[in-house]
Design a protein around this motif. Structure first.
Motif, PDB file in Angstrom:
ATOM      1  N   SER A  32       0.850  -1.175  -0.064  1.00  0.00           N
ATOM      2  CA  SER A  32       0.018   0.043  -0.020  1.00  0.00           C
ATOM      3  C   SER A  32       0.764   1.356   0.042  1.00  0.00           C
ATOM      4  CB  SER A  32      -0.805  -0.003   1.057  1.00  0.00           C
ATOM      5  OG  SER A  32      -0.039   0.084   2.322  1.00  0.00           O
ATOM      6  N   VAL A  33       0.255   2.460  -0.172  1.00  0.00           N
ATOM      7  CA  VAL A  33       0.905   3.562  -0.146  1.00  0.00           C
ATOM      8  C   VAL A  33       1.441   4.100   1.107  1.00  0.00           C
ATOM      9  CG1 VAL A  33       0.729   6.182  -0.385  1.00  0.00           C
ATOM     10  CG2 VAL A  33      -0.768   4.543  -2.120  1.00  0.00           C
ATOM     11  N   SER A  34       0.855   3.768   2.234  1.00  0.00           N
ATOM     12  CA  SER A  34       1.256   3.956   3.670  1.00  0.00           C
ATOM     13  C   SER A  34       2.477   3.094   3.905  1.00  0.00           C
ATOM     14  CB  SER A  34       0.224   3.859   4.717  1.00  0.00           C
ATOM     15  OG  SER A  34      -0.358   2.535   4.585  1.00  0.00           O
ATOM     16  N   ALA A  56       4.791   1.800   1.568  1.00  0.00           N
ATOM     17  CA  ALA A  56       5.844   2.127   0.741  1.00  0.00           C
ATOM     18  C   ALA A  56       6.505   3.594   1.395  1.00  0.00           C
ATOM     19  CB  ALA A  56       5.179   2.563  -0.624  1.00  0.00           C
ATOM     20  N   GLU A  57       5.574   4.365   1.904  1.00  0.00           N
ATOM     21  CA  GLU A  57       6.277   5.577   2.515  1.00  0.00           C
ATOM     22  C   GLU A  57       6.974   5.385   3.663  1.00  0.00           C
ATOM     23  OE1 GLU A  57       2.812   8.042   3.607  1.00  0.00           O
ATOM     24  OE2 GLU A  57       2.658   9.014   1.658  1.00  0.00           O
ATOM     25  N   VAL A 104       4.806   9.149  -1.637  1.00  0.00           N
ATOM     26  CA  VAL A 104       4.390   8.058  -2.373  1.00  0.00           C
ATOM     27  C   VAL A 104       3.080   8.196  -3.201  1.00  0.00           C
ATOM     28  CG1 VAL A 104       4.053   5.678  -2.548  1.00  0.00           C
ATOM     29  CG2 VAL A 104       5.636   6.598  -0.879  1.00  0.00           C
ATOM     30  N   GLN A 105       2.978   7.927  -4.419  1.00  0.00           N
ATOM     31  CA  GLN A 105       1.524   7.946  -5.282  1.00  0.00           C
ATOM     32  C   GLN A 105       1.526   6.724  -5.915  1.00  0.00           C
ATOM     33  OE1 GLN A 105       2.807  11.418  -7.617  1.00  0.00           O
ATOM     34  NE2 GLN A 105       1.917  12.842  -6.252  1.00  0.00           N
ATOM     35  N   LYS A 106       0.336   6.179  -5.890  1.00  0.00           N
ATOM     36  CA  LYS A 106       0.294   4.970  -6.668  1.00  0.00           C
ATOM     37  C   LYS A 106      -0.436   5.364  -8.051  1.00  0.00           C
ATOM     38  CE  LYS A 106      -1.596   0.295  -5.687  1.00  0.00           C
ATOM     39  NZ  LYS A 106      -2.024  -0.500  -4.739  1.00  0.00           N
ATOM     40  N   LEU A 139       3.993   2.055  -8.095  1.00  0.00           N
ATOM     41  CA  LEU A 139       4.317   3.063  -7.095  1.00  0.00           C
ATOM     42  C   LEU A 139       5.398   4.316  -7.409  1.00  0.00           C
ATOM     43  CD1 LEU A 139       4.296   1.119  -3.824  1.00  0.00           C
ATOM     44  CD2 LEU A 139       2.526   2.355  -4.822  1.00  0.00           C
ATOM     45  N   ARG A 140       5.074   5.431  -7.094  1.00  0.00           N
ATOM     46  CA  ARG A 140       6.105   6.436  -7.400  1.00  0.00           C
ATOM     47  C   ARG A 140       6.527   7.189  -6.217  1.00  0.00           C
ATOM     48  NH1 ARG A 140       6.064  12.104  -9.055  1.00  0.00           N
ATOM     49  NH2 ARG A 140       7.739  12.573 -10.579  1.00  0.00           N
ATOM     50  N   ILE A 141       7.689   6.876  -5.842  1.00  0.00           N
ATOM     51  CA  ILE A 141       8.353   7.210  -4.430  1.00  0.00           C
ATOM     52  C   ILE A 141       9.446   8.395  -4.872  1.00  0.00           C
ATOM     53  CG2 ILE A 141       9.342   6.457  -2.439  1.00  0.00           C
ATOM     54  CD1 ILE A 141       8.753   3.568  -3.372  1.00  0.00           C
TER      55      ILE A 141
END
Length: 373
Positions: free
Chosen positions: A68-70, A72-73, A86-88, A94-96
């Motif tokens: 999930s985004v959280s 990955a952050e 982080v954007q899905k 994912l774009r980090i």
């Protein structure tokens, strides 16, 4: 004709109206309060500059990620020691974004993300943005904004006059300050898209202001040759005559921008739309407000400080006081549309219509359509 169209026609002809100029101190106070709030937010929280401005690394994972985004952050912040965005994306990747990292650090972060996300390191794409390149982008953005403001002031000073140029400049600074302050308070990322949005709304705000100024310039030609209206009253009429147009264009412009911001960025989670849509939404609303409540009332203040406008106001008020004392109808800015030249005494008489029909008055620029026959 629709109710809104009928209202617009009545506003244009001066049959109804609201005294924006008379209540200008209230609008100035509201604008000062909003501006102070924006400045305080900017000073306390600061701007969240995007990676394009401060440098860093952008990591893109493969498609259809289970993390999930959280999550990955958390992984990215633990691996880098910096805040991460982080954007899905639509394909599930994912774009980090991690600011403040160099080449050596990015390699280590990439390896750690590979372990945490359970993805082969070679499938994680890493792009680096150097801080010097970010500084260059920021400087170019500020230079472009400064050049735009200078050209605007020069154009308005030539096309209209320096007072209108100054008022438009104040309105533009007002719009920029509020928009930037909102960015600081909300915490949205500032990207090149944000700069594009700022330049766009400045052009829109300027257009709305010029429409009112053009009407004001036309209606105040040879204004000192008449004794019916003060400059402030004619300025107020100019605002009212273009009010419905300003509201319509603003609402129509805000609808798609609001869709990008609240639906695209909020509901659908397309966070990359927020950087440009927020600046457009706030700037369009602030630009419409400043063209009506700030720019034209400020021009009226500057003009009425001139000796000839003070003398005109004194003559107008004296004539109205004399008319009130003798029981004659008191003429004001709401009576007729202003015109350039003074009227002869007999122009107040009605035009005689065809035989056995009631007399009528003309509507052209406040003059009767003909002389008494």
């Amino acid at each position: 004709m629709s109710k809104l169209g009928n209202l617009g026609a009545r506003l244009h002809h001066g049959e109804v109206g609201y005294d924006f100029v008379k209540n200008r101190k209230l609008w100035y106070g509201i604008s000062i309060l909003i501006t102070i709030t924006a400045i305080v937010g900017l000073a306390v929280r600061g701007l969240h500059m995007g990676i394009e401005f401060q440098g860093g690394a952008v990591f893109t994972t493969p498609k259809n990620m289970s993390a999930s985004v959280s999550q990955a952050e958390t992984y990215a912040e633990d691996a880098s020691g910096h805040d991460a965005i982080v954007q899905k994306l639509g394909d599930g990747s994912l774009r980090i974004q991690i600011a403040g990292t160099d080449t050596d650090a990015s390699d280590q972060i990439k390896d750690q993300l590979s372990k945490d996300l359970d993805v082969p390191a070679e499938k994680i794409n890493a792009d680096l943005v150097g801080p010097s390149w970010g500084d260059q982008i920021a400087n170019k953005a500020w230079q472009g904004l400064g050049i735009f403001m200078v050209l605007v002031v020069i154009y308005l000073a030539i096309a209209f006059e320096w007072r209108m140029a100054l008022a438009a400049f104040v309105a533009l600074i007002h719009d920029i300050t509020i928009t930037v302050g909102i960015y600081a308070l909300v915490g949205f990322e500032v990207t090149p898209g944000t700069v594009i949005g700022l330049l766009t709304i400045l052009g829109y705000s300027l257009y709305d202001t010029v429409v009112v100024f053009d009407s004001l310039k036309e209606q105040t030609r040879d204004v000192t040759k008449q004794t019916r209206w003060t400059y402030a009253e004619i300025a107020n009429r100019s605002i009212n005559s273009t009010l419905v147009r300003s509201v319509n264009t603003t609402v129509v412009a805000l609808l798609p921008v609001g869709g990008l911001l609240f639906i695209g960025g909020g509901v659908l989670g397309a966070g990359m739309l927020n950087d440009i849509s927020l600046s457009l939404f706030v700037g369009l609303a602030a630009g419409a407000y400043s063209s009506i409540f700030i720019a034209t009332p400020l021009v009226a203040d500057l003009k009425e400080a001139e000796p000839q406008m003070k003398a005109l106001k004194k003559r107008v008020l004296a004539k109205r006081a004399q008319a009130a004392a003798t029981g004659e109808p008191v003429e004001s800015a709401a009576d007729e549309r202003p015109y350039a030249d003074d009227e002869p005494e007999d122009e107040a008489a009605a035009v005689v219509g065809p035989r056995n029909q009631p007399a009528s008055r003309g509507r052209g620029r406040g003059r009767p359509s003909g002389k008494r026959r």
